[in-house]
Design a protein around this motif. Structure first.
Motif, PDB file in Angstrom:
ATOM      1  N   GLU A 179      -4.977  -5.174  -5.405  1.00  0.00           N
ATOM      2  CA  GLU A 179      -4.135  -4.265  -5.362  1.00  0.00           C
ATOM      3  C   GLU A 179      -4.835  -3.046  -5.233  1.00  0.00           C
ATOM      4  O   GLU A 179      -4.452  -2.256  -4.302  1.00  0.00           O
ATOM      5  CB  GLU A 179      -3.030  -4.218  -6.554  1.00  0.00           C
ATOM      6  CG  GLU A 179      -2.372  -3.040  -6.530  1.00  0.00           C
ATOM      7  CD  GLU A 179      -1.298  -3.017  -7.776  1.00  0.00           C
ATOM      8  OE1 GLU A 179      -0.598  -2.163  -8.166  1.00  0.00           O
ATOM      9  OE2 GLU A 179      -1.482  -3.927  -8.529  1.00  0.00           O
ATOM     10  N   VAL A 182      -6.448  -2.959  -1.773  1.00  0.00           N
ATOM     11  CA  VAL A 182      -5.807  -2.569  -0.739  1.00  0.00           C
ATOM     12  C   VAL A 182      -5.372  -1.157  -0.578  1.00  0.00           C
ATOM     13  O   VAL A 182      -5.333  -0.491   0.452  1.00  0.00           O
ATOM     14  CB  VAL A 182      -4.105  -3.378  -0.835  1.00  0.00           C
ATOM     15  CG1 VAL A 182      -2.961  -2.561  -0.041  1.00  0.00           C
ATOM     16  CG2 VAL A 182      -4.010  -4.814  -0.701  1.00  0.00           C
ATOM     17  N   ASP A 183      -5.186  -0.292  -1.767  1.00  0.00           N
ATOM     18  CA  ASP A 183      -4.781   0.948  -2.074  1.00  0.00           C
ATOM     19  C   ASP A 183      -6.238   1.562  -1.328  1.00  0.00           C
ATOM     20  O   ASP A 183      -5.932   2.532  -0.312  1.00  0.00           O
ATOM     21  CB  ASP A 183      -4.838   1.398  -3.330  1.00  0.00           C
ATOM     22  CG  ASP A 183      -4.563   2.871  -3.404  1.00  0.00           C
ATOM     23  OD1 ASP A 183      -3.623   3.238  -2.975  1.00  0.00           O
ATOM     24  OD2 ASP A 183      -5.334   3.414  -3.984  1.00  0.00           O
ATOM     25  N   GLU A 186      -6.229   0.847   2.610  1.00  0.00           N
ATOM     26  CA  GLU A 186      -5.249   1.656   3.492  1.00  0.00           C
ATOM     27  C   GLU A 186      -5.474   3.192   3.642  1.00  0.00           C
ATOM     28  O   GLU A 186      -5.293   3.659   4.532  1.00  0.00           O
ATOM     29  CB  GLU A 186      -3.954   1.209   2.705  1.00  0.00           C
ATOM     30  CG  GLU A 186      -3.463  -0.011   2.862  1.00  0.00           C
ATOM     31  CD  GLU A 186      -1.979  -0.028   2.255  1.00  0.00           C
ATOM     32  OE1 GLU A 186      -1.267  -1.067   2.848  1.00  0.00           O
ATOM     33  OE2 GLU A 186      -1.745   0.400   1.363  1.00  0.00           O
ATOM     34  N   TYR A 189      -8.071   3.169   6.370  1.00  0.00           N
ATOM     35  CA  TYR A 189      -7.562   2.780   7.423  1.00  0.00           C
ATOM     36  C   TYR A 189      -6.818   4.089   8.015  1.00  0.00           C
ATOM     37  O   TYR A 189      -6.663   4.344   9.374  1.00  0.00           O
ATOM     38  CB  TYR A 189      -6.528   1.655   7.436  1.00  0.00           C
ATOM     39  CG  TYR A 189      -6.121   1.038   8.794  1.00  0.00           C
ATOM     40  CD1 TYR A 189      -7.016   0.708   9.850  1.00  0.00           C
ATOM     41  CD2 TYR A 189      -4.786   0.685   8.883  1.00  0.00           C
ATOM     42  CE1 TYR A 189      -6.679   0.248  10.897  1.00  0.00           C
ATOM     43  CE2 TYR A 189      -4.394   0.225  10.095  1.00  0.00           C
ATOM     44  CZ  TYR A 189      -5.077  -0.290  11.175  1.00  0.00           C
ATOM     45  OH  TYR A 189      -4.843  -0.850  12.290  1.00  0.00           O
ATOM     46  N   LEU A 208      -9.468  -4.684   5.466  1.00  0.00           N
ATOM     47  CA  LEU A 208      -7.887  -4.513   4.924  1.00  0.00           C
ATOM     48  C   LEU A 208      -7.231  -5.852   5.357  1.00  0.00           C
ATOM     49  O   LEU A 208      -6.454  -6.155   4.550  1.00  0.00           O
ATOM     50  CB  LEU A 208      -7.296  -3.551   5.772  1.00  0.00           C
ATOM     51  CG  LEU A 208      -5.715  -3.003   5.421  1.00  0.00           C
ATOM     52  CD1 LEU A 208      -5.600  -2.754   3.974  1.00  0.00           C
ATOM     53  CD2 LEU A 208      -5.268  -1.893   6.313  1.00  0.00           C
ATOM     54  N   GLY A 209      -7.298  -6.500   6.505  1.00  0.00           N
ATOM     55  CA  GLY A 209      -6.762  -7.735   6.757  1.00  0.00           C
ATOM     56  C   GLY A 209      -7.148  -8.813   5.763  1.00  0.00           C
ATOM     57  O   GLY A 209      -6.305  -9.711   5.192  1.00  0.00           O
ATOM     58  N   TYR A 212      -5.407  -8.232   2.361  1.00  0.00           N
ATOM     59  CA  TYR A 212      -3.962  -8.335   2.509  1.00  0.00           C
ATOM     60  C   TYR A 212      -3.815  -9.921   2.705  1.00  0.00           C
ATOM     61  O   TYR A 212      -2.823 -10.122   1.817  1.00  0.00           O
ATOM     62  CB  TYR A 212      -3.453  -7.916   4.019  1.00  0.00           C
ATOM     63  CG  TYR A 212      -2.983  -6.479   4.268  1.00  0.00           C
ATOM     64  CD1 TYR A 212      -2.817  -5.863   3.078  1.00  0.00           C
ATOM     65  CD2 TYR A 212      -2.892  -6.174   5.377  1.00  0.00           C
ATOM     66  CE1 TYR A 212      -2.458  -4.611   3.365  1.00  0.00           C
ATOM     67  CE2 TYR A 212      -2.419  -4.855   5.847  1.00  0.00           C
ATOM     68  CZ  TYR A 212      -1.903  -4.111   4.495  1.00  0.00           C
ATOM     69  OH  TYR A 212      -1.622  -2.480   4.622  1.00  0.00           O
ATOM     70  N   SER A 215      -3.553 -10.920  -0.887  1.00  0.00           N
ATOM     71  CA  SER A 215      -2.351 -10.449  -1.737  1.00  0.00           C
ATOM     72  C   SER A 215      -1.179 -10.877  -1.529  1.00  0.00           C
ATOM     73  O   SER A 215       0.027 -10.499  -1.618  1.00  0.00           O
ATOM     74  CB  SER A 215      -2.437  -8.949  -1.495  1.00  0.00           C
ATOM     75  OG  SER A 215      -3.752  -8.306  -1.740  1.00  0.00           O
ATOM     76  N   ARG A 217       0.048 -11.538   1.678  1.00  0.00           N
ATOM     77  CA  ARG A 217       0.361 -10.783   3.101  1.00  0.00           C
ATOM     78  C   ARG A 217      -0.439 -11.432   3.983  1.00  0.00           C
ATOM     79  O   ARG A 217      -1.352 -10.845   4.904  1.00  0.00           O
ATOM     80  CB  ARG A 217       0.405  -9.348   3.076  1.00  0.00           C
ATOM     81  CG  ARG A 217       1.141  -8.764   2.033  1.00  0.00           C
ATOM     82  CD  ARG A 217       0.633  -7.268   1.800  1.00  0.00           C
ATOM     83  NE  ARG A 217       1.017  -6.415   2.940  1.00  0.00           N
ATOM     84  CZ  ARG A 217       0.731  -4.889   3.081  1.00  0.00           C
ATOM     85  NH1 ARG A 217       0.453  -4.589   1.802  1.00  0.00           N
ATOM     86  NH2 ARG A 217       1.163  -4.414   3.976  1.00  0.00           N
ATOM     87  N   GLU A 220       0.284 -11.034   8.014  1.00  0.00           N
ATOM     88  CA  GLU A 220      -0.382  -9.683   8.446  1.00  0.00           C
ATOM     89  C   GLU A 220      -1.831  -9.482   8.531  1.00  0.00           C
ATOM     90  O   GLU A 220      -2.422  -8.772   9.295  1.00  0.00           O
ATOM     91  CB  GLU A 220       0.354  -8.525   7.355  1.00  0.00           C
ATOM     92  CG  GLU A 220       0.458  -7.052   7.762  1.00  0.00           C
ATOM     93  CD  GLU A 220       0.978  -6.387   7.021  1.00  0.00           C
ATOM     94  OE1 GLU A 220       0.825  -4.995   6.974  1.00  0.00           O
ATOM     95  OE2 GLU A 220       1.435  -6.778   5.776  1.00  0.00           O
ATOM     96  N   GLY A 221      -2.599  -9.999   7.510  1.00  0.00           N
ATOM     97  CA  GLY A 221      -3.679 -10.180   7.213  1.00  0.00           C
ATOM     98  C   GLY A 221      -4.413 -10.709   8.345  1.00  0.00           C
ATOM     99  O   GLY A 221      -5.753 -10.126   9.016  1.00  0.00           O
TER     100      GLY A 221
END
Length: 372
Positions: A179, A182-183, A186, A189, A208-209, A212, A215, A217, A220-221
């Motif tokens: 978590e 990702v913060d 992002e 990015y 980031l992928g 993700y 997490s 995702r 998306e990742g």
């Protein structure tokens, strides 16, 4: 011209201009300009994945700087020598050189660029965050990260902020705190998109992928990682290319696409070995262990060989988080094979390691298996 080309990732063009500049610099009585050419040559060679040549260039800069002394040239030489060591996996040596750079910019130089296209007080500490995270020195890494972020916010330059955010993202990813990862990523990015920081784009997108995918995702990742790989190919960038290949392999594996994951990871392993990136080689081997241990592939002996090879490298380089993952992987493999005593030994070792390192997410998983 060098700094302008550097911001868009035109490293081969930079190298050509540096060769021309070197011919002129050698006509001067002052060796310092030649030293700076070696620093910038090291930077570009490192960015395109030619680490052995990059190391020689950084060492040349430091040799030139022995007499007369130029503080900024010493900072540049130490910084890029640290960069070469960190991507080769020798994070302990990297720490020495990044710390030298940090020590040189204490006080009034803490907000200065010192001849570089970034603020070394920020980016040297940012790299220390990465190097220390790979070795499991999380508390020390976070202390450097907090100082780097404070200076970056005071300076306000987007590159410095993006750099510390992506290294913090990597730190949290290694620790398993996705978590937070990702913060941070992002934020990095968003900065590279807003300010068109071209050369940072492929690996920040890839990192980031990766987080993700971990997490939940996964789709998306995977998409981000595939785009990152495509951008690497179009840009000719080498930095982190093998690691991003490993992370793509992991995302594909999490998506249930084991054969594609195997292909991506084997390619990343070959590239890491070609470039003598021992740390990234170990990450690739660990993942190949996970993939080949998968019940759908049932290659237990191959998996064991991969895990043990990764473990050997991790022990040599002091990569304690990765070593714990290898122990956990071997424990799961032994359980699948019905070798319960060995499974308990490996999982128990992983539980202890995760606990000592403060890797709570992984400790919870390993502890659950140990109690099962």
């Amino acid at each position: 011209l060098r700094n302008a080309l550097w911001s868009i990732g035109a490293f081969e063009e930079i190298l050509a201009h540096l060769s021309d500049a070197e011919k002129l610099a050698k006509k001067l009585d002052n060796p310092i300009p030649t030293g700076w050419i070696s620093v910038f040559r090291s930077a570009s060679l490192w960015q395109i994945g030619r680490s052995i040549e990059a190391r020689k260039a950084a060492e040349t800069a430091l040799t030139i700087n022995e007499e007369p002394k130029d503080i900024s040239l010493g900072i540049g030489g130490n910084f890029y020598l640290g960069c070469v060591f960190v991507t080769s996996g020798d994070c302990q040596s990297a720490e020495i050189y990044f710390q030298k750079a940090v020590d040189s910019v204490e006080g009034e130089l803490s907000h200065e660029r010192c001849g570089l296209p970034f603020v070394p007080a920020v980016v040297s500490r940012s790299w220390l965050v990465w190097a220390l995270a790979e070795r499991g020195e999380f508390d020390q890494a976070m202390r450097h990260g907090e100082v780097a972020l404070k200076i970056a916010e005071e300076v306000g330059h987007p590159f410095n902020l993006a750099h510390i955010y992506y290294d913090l993202g990597y730190f949290y990813g290694v620790k398993g705190e996705f978590e937070h990862a990702v913060d941070a990523l992002e934020k990095a990015y968003a900065l590279i998109r807003e300010w068109n920081l071209t050369y940072l784009s492929p690996f920040i997108m890839g990192f980031l992928g990766h987080v993700y995918a971990h997490s939940g995702r996964v789709k998306e990742g995977t998409t981000l990682l595939q785009q990152a790989v495509s951008d690497y190919q179009s840009m000719g960038l080498g930095l982190f290319r093998s690691l991003i290949g490993v992370q793509l392999g992991e995302a594909l594996f999490l998506a249930g696409r084991a054969e594609e994951a195997m292909t991506a990871t084997e390619g990343a392993l070959a590239l890491a070995r070609e470039r003598d990136e021992r740390g990234f080689e170990a990450h690739a081997l660990r993942l190949l262990g996970e993939i080949t241990a998968h019940p759908g592939l049932s290659q237990a002996e191959t998996a064991r060989g991969h895990f043990e090879a990764a473990q050997t490298i991790a022990e040599t380089l002091g990569m304690r988080p990765l070593l714990a993952h290898c122990q956990f992987g071997l424990g799961r493999l032994c359980r699948l094979e019905g070798r319960q005593r060995e499974a308990r030994e490996h999982v128990g070792a992983a539980v202890t390691s995760y606990h000592e390192l403060g890797m709570h997410r992984w400790h919870k998983q390993a502890n659950a298996m140990e109690q099962y």
